[in-house]
Design an enzyme around this catalytic site. Structure first.
Site, PDB file in Angstrom:
ATOM      1  N   CYS A 110      11.554   7.685   0.707  1.00  9.37           N
ATOM      2  CA  CYS A 110      10.296   6.809   0.857  1.00  9.37           C
ATOM      3  C   CYS A 110      10.099   5.115   0.544  1.00  9.37           C
ATOM      4  O   CYS A 110      10.692   4.882   1.164  1.00  9.37           O
ATOM      5  CB  CYS A 110       9.437   7.929   0.113  1.00  9.37           C
ATOM      6  SG  CYS A 110       7.398   7.827   0.431  1.00  9.37           S
ATOM      7  N   HIS A 111       9.389   5.227  -0.501  1.00  3.06           N
ATOM      8  CA  HIS A 111       8.849   3.562  -1.631  1.00  3.06           C
ATOM      9  C   HIS A 111       9.804   3.612  -2.644  1.00  3.06           C
ATOM     10  O   HIS A 111       9.618   2.424  -3.040  1.00  3.06           O
ATOM     11  CB  HIS A 111       7.469   3.675  -2.024  1.00  3.06           C
ATOM     12  CG  HIS A 111       6.340   3.330  -0.866  1.00  3.06           C
ATOM     13  ND1 HIS A 111       6.148   4.902  -0.470  1.00  3.06           N
ATOM     14  CD2 HIS A 111       5.938   2.991  -0.216  1.00  3.06           C
ATOM     15  CE1 HIS A 111       5.053   4.578   0.682  1.00  3.06           C
ATOM     16  NE2 HIS A 111       4.610   3.171   0.652  1.00  3.06           N
TER      17      HIS A 111
END
Length: 181
Positions: A110-111
């Site tokens: 994800c991030h």
């Protein structure tokens, strides 16, 4: 597969996307490994379900107490706030970079690649992430692909990246495979 292997999970005190912590954690345990929660402060971290507070988790150790030498691999869960906080803490960035320097596998979802950008370890690597990081990763020298999981071995270590919680099944399997050697 992971008997006698200890895997670090690096998270900030707040902001980790809970499922991106708990699902890979379960996969490591089910494969016989020992997951350890590493953070920037002792005590507990606060998990989140997107923007809502979820469960709290006990920290096993801090980045100031350990190094990559103490582990066989690293998982970097996402959540928007989690890697954004981690990349501002020099000890957390050093800890993550240490796995690349030691040639040990790293799995980021994800991030989470924001922390890797700060560690200056994505140049020349092929990765994926949450789509909003695409430009940041390209600017840091990475090749970004929109795929469920990307396994990059064109560097000092194996780097596994995924985009989002929907990719966790593939991410977990790729991470366990890489950690098993």
């Amino acid at each position: 597969m992971l008997n006698d292997k200890t895997i670090a999970f690096l998270v900030a005190p707040e902001g980790v996307e809970q499922v991106e912590l708990t699902e890979p954690w379960k996969a490591v345990k089910q494969a016989g490994g020992t997951p350890k929660l590493v953070s920037t402060r002792p005590g507990q971290i606060q998990g989140f379900n997107h923007l809502d507070k979820a469960d709290r988790f006990a920290v096993d150790t801090t980045v100031d107490e350990v190094s990559a030498a103490d582990f066989d691999g690293l998982v970097l869960p996402g959540g928007v706030a989690n890697p954004d906080m981690l990349r501002t803490v020099p000890g957390a960035v050093r800890f993550a970079k240490g796995f690349f320097d030691a040639g040990k596998p790293v799995a980021a979802i994800c991030h989470a690649p924001w922390t890797l950008i700060e560690a200056d370890v994505v140049n020349g690597r092929t990765v994926t992430s949450w789509p909003s990081l695409r430009t940041d990763l390209r600017n840091a020298g990475a090749t970004w692909e929109d795929r469920e999981v990307v396994i990059c071995t064109s560097g000092p270590n194996t780097l596994i990246t995924s985009r989002m919680p929907d990719d966790l099944k593939a991410f977990d399997q790729a991470a366990v495979d890489a950690f098993s050697g």
